[in-house]
Design a protein around this motif. Sequence first.
Motif, short mmCIF file in Angstrom:
data_model
loop_
_atom_site.label_atom_id
_atom_site.label_comp_id
_atom_site.label_asym_id
_atom_site.label_seq_id
_atom_site.Cartn_x
_atom_site.Cartn_y
_atom_site.Cartn_z
N LEU A 37 0.82 -1.21 0.00
CA LEU A 37 0.00 0.00 0.00
C LEU A 37 0.85 1.26 0.00
O LEU A 37 0.52 2.23 -0.67
N GLU A 38 1.93 1.25 0.76
CA GLU A 38 2.81 2.42 0.78
C GLU A 38 3.33 2.71 -0.63
O GLU A 38 3.34 3.86 -1.07
N ASP A 39 3.76 1.69 -1.35
CA ASP A 39 4.24 1.87 -2.72
C ASP A 39 3.15 2.44 -3.63
O ASP A 39 3.40 3.34 -4.43
N LEU A 81 0.01 5.22 7.73
CA LEU A 81 1.13 5.71 6.90
C LEU A 81 1.14 7.23 6.87
O LEU A 81 2.21 7.86 6.90
N MET A 82 -0.02 7.84 6.83
CA MET A 82 -0.12 9.30 6.83
C MET A 82 0.29 9.88 8.17
O MET A 82 1.04 10.86 8.24
N ILE A 83 -0.19 9.29 9.25
CA ILE A 83 0.14 9.77 10.59
C ILE A 83 1.65 9.70 10.83
O ILE A 83 2.23 10.61 11.42
N LYS A 112 -0.56 13.53 3.61
CA LYS A 112 -1.92 13.53 4.15
C LYS A 112 -2.92 13.82 3.04
O LYS A 112 -2.65 14.60 2.13
N ARG A 113 -4.05 13.15 3.13
CA ARG A 113 -5.14 13.34 2.17
C ARG A 113 -6.48 13.25 2.89
O ARG A 113 -6.59 12.65 3.95
N LYS A 114 -7.49 13.80 2.26
CA LYS A 114 -8.87 13.65 2.73
C LYS A 114 -9.33 12.23 2.40
O LYS A 114 -8.89 11.63 1.41
N PHE A 115 -10.20 11.67 3.21
CA PHE A 115 -10.83 10.38 2.96
C PHE A 115 -12.31 10.58 2.70
O PHE A 115 -12.96 11.38 3.38
N ILE A 116 -12.84 9.83 1.75
CA ILE A 116 -14.28 9.75 1.54
C ILE A 116 -14.63 8.27 1.63
O ILE A 116 -14.13 7.45 0.87
N LEU A 117 -15.46 7.93 2.60
CA LEU A 117 -15.87 6.53 2.80
C LEU A 117 -17.28 6.36 2.26
O LEU A 117 -18.20 7.09 2.65
N TYR A 158 -6.37 12.40 14.84
CA TYR A 158 -4.96 12.04 14.79
C TYR A 158 -4.22 12.63 13.60
O TYR A 158 -3.02 12.85 13.65
N LEU A 159 -4.93 12.87 12.51
CA LEU A 159 -4.31 13.40 11.31
C LEU A 159 -4.59 14.89 11.17
O LEU A 159 -3.94 15.57 10.40
#
Length: 144
Positions: A8-10, A39-41, A47-52, A74-75
């Motif tokens: 996922l990091e890659d 990974l962002m923390i 950092k990015r926004k999340f949409i679930l 946390y982020l």
Amino acid sequence: MQALKIELEDVIRSIDNIEGPIVDIGFGKGTISKIILDLMISGQVPKRKFILIDSYLKGGWQQAYDFCNNVKNYLKGEATHIKEDALNVSNNILGKVPCVVVDVGDPNLSSDIIKKYSKIVKKNGVIITITPEDIDKSTMLDIF
């Protein structure tokens, strides 16, 4: 799980130069998004926004709600929780995005979701899919 984190990091690094949120469809337990958030923390990826898009309409919403709060706490980031069938969400709500995670557990539904959401993925963006049987493999993601 470590192999998944490395993979996922890659993948997330490959979209470093593409602005926009990460869209997670079928959040479920949030395995992929939780790893990306970690990974962002830790500063390993931007950092990015999340949409679930929580397409489990009959299921509980608590894990997705808690995840959104973790992003905020946390982020110090932004997260949106949409509880709706993924095939009914308007593309206008999401705009163009660099990354879509599809974790719905049904190959036919995954295929339909990939067809719909491939239209909103930016050039050089990615669609990540994972299926329950992938958990035992060293390479777990399908990336489009």
